[in-house]
Design a protein around this motif. Structure first.
Motif, PDB file in Angstrom:
ATOM      1  N   GLU A 166       0.860  -1.184   0.000  1.00 47.44           N
ATOM      2  CA  GLU A 166       0.000   0.000   0.000  1.00 47.44           C
ATOM      3  C   GLU A 166       0.895   1.231   0.000  1.00 47.44           C
ATOM      4  N   SER A 203      -2.643  14.277  -4.147  1.00 50.40           N
ATOM      5  CA  SER A 203      -3.285  13.396  -5.123  1.00 50.40           C
ATOM      6  C   SER A 203      -2.241  12.710  -5.996  1.00 50.40           C
ATOM      7  N   TRP A 258      -2.489  14.985   6.673  1.00 49.93           N
ATOM      8  CA  TRP A 258      -1.319  14.195   7.018  1.00 49.93           C
ATOM      9  C   TRP A 258      -0.595  14.882   8.149  1.00 49.93           C
ATOM     10  N   CYS A 314       1.013   6.141 -10.963  1.00 47.06           N
ATOM     11  CA  CYS A 314       0.786   4.913 -10.190  1.00 47.06           C
ATOM     12  C   CYS A 314       1.118   3.687 -11.025  1.00 47.06           C
ATOM     13  N   SER A 339       0.801   5.260   0.282  1.00 43.77           N
ATOM     14  CA  SER A 339       0.015   6.433   0.681  1.00 43.77           C
ATOM     15  C   SER A 339       0.874   7.674   0.497  1.00 43.77           C
ATOM     16  N   THR A 375      -1.841  -1.036  -3.941  1.00 43.44           N
ATOM     17  CA  THR A 375      -2.899  -0.036  -3.887  1.00 43.44           C
ATOM     18  C   THR A 375      -2.300   1.330  -3.574  1.00 43.44           C
ATOM     19  N   TYR A 376      -3.066   2.374  -3.907  1.00 43.80           N
ATOM     20  CA  TYR A 376      -2.602   3.751  -3.723  1.00 43.80           C
ATOM     21  C   TYR A 376      -3.686   4.563  -3.023  1.00 43.80           C
ATOM     22  N   ARG A 377      -3.220   5.465  -2.149  1.00 41.83           N
ATOM     23  CA  ARG A 377      -4.131   6.371  -1.460  1.00 41.83           C
ATOM     24  C   ARG A 377      -3.523   7.765  -1.454  1.00 41.83           C
ATOM     25  N   GLY A 378      -4.288   8.708  -1.927  1.00 39.80           N
ATOM     26  CA  GLY A 378      -3.928  10.106  -1.764  1.00 39.80           C
ATOM     27  C   GLY A 378      -4.619  10.603  -0.507  1.00 39.80           C
ATOM     28  N   VAL A 379      -3.878  11.269   0.374  1.00 40.55           N
ATOM     29  CA  VAL A 379      -4.402  11.675   1.681  1.00 40.55           C
ATOM     30  C   VAL A 379      -4.367  13.201   1.782  1.00 40.55           C
ATOM     31  N   SER A 380      -5.494  13.778   2.206  1.00 40.07           N
ATOM     32  CA  SER A 380      -5.550  15.246   2.306  1.00 40.07           C
ATOM     33  C   SER A 380      -5.117  15.762   3.674  1.00 40.07           C
TER      34      SER A 380
END
Length: 113
Positions: free
Chosen positions: A62, A68, A106, A74, A64, A99-104
């Motif tokens: 994963e 974005s 952090w 990716c 993160s 898998t990829y996650r963009g986090v707003s």
């Protein structure tokens, strides 16, 4: 602020973990992130099952990041992660999920970005 969390079925030596961490660090720029902020987690000896069968040599990774991500970036990173796992750990890319996650939001060093 990238974090790459690796769950790997094989039990790794410390040298293998260090090599994996270094190889992933060398490729984080594909996501336009600096290695200087990269954190890598490696959980080895992890039980993973695929299509109802226990994997002997597979991984779930994963990724993160703060902000974005583009699908094209990716895709490049997935190719490199699979290449690294195949080269270093002999993992079959068909037994690797990424898998990829963009986090707003952090947090780091006592506050959030």
């Amino acid at each position: 602020m990238p974090f790459i969390d690796c769950k790997i079925t094989k039990t790794l030596t410390q040298d293998q973990k260090t090599a994996l961490k270094s190889a992933l660090g060398a490729k984080i720029n594909l996501l336009h992130k600096p290695e200087s902020y990269l954190m890598v987690g490696i959980a080895d000896g992890y039980d993973l099952y695929f299509a109802g069968q226990k994997l002997n040599n597979g991984a779930y990774v994963e990724v993160s990041v703060f902000g974005s991500l583009s699908s094209a970036d990716c895709n490049k990173m997935t190719a490199e992660i699979c290449r690294i796992l195949s080269t270093q750990l002999d993992a079959d890319p068909s037994h690797v999920y990424v898998t990829y996650r963009g986090v707003s939001d952090w947090g780091w060093n006592g506050s959030n970005f």
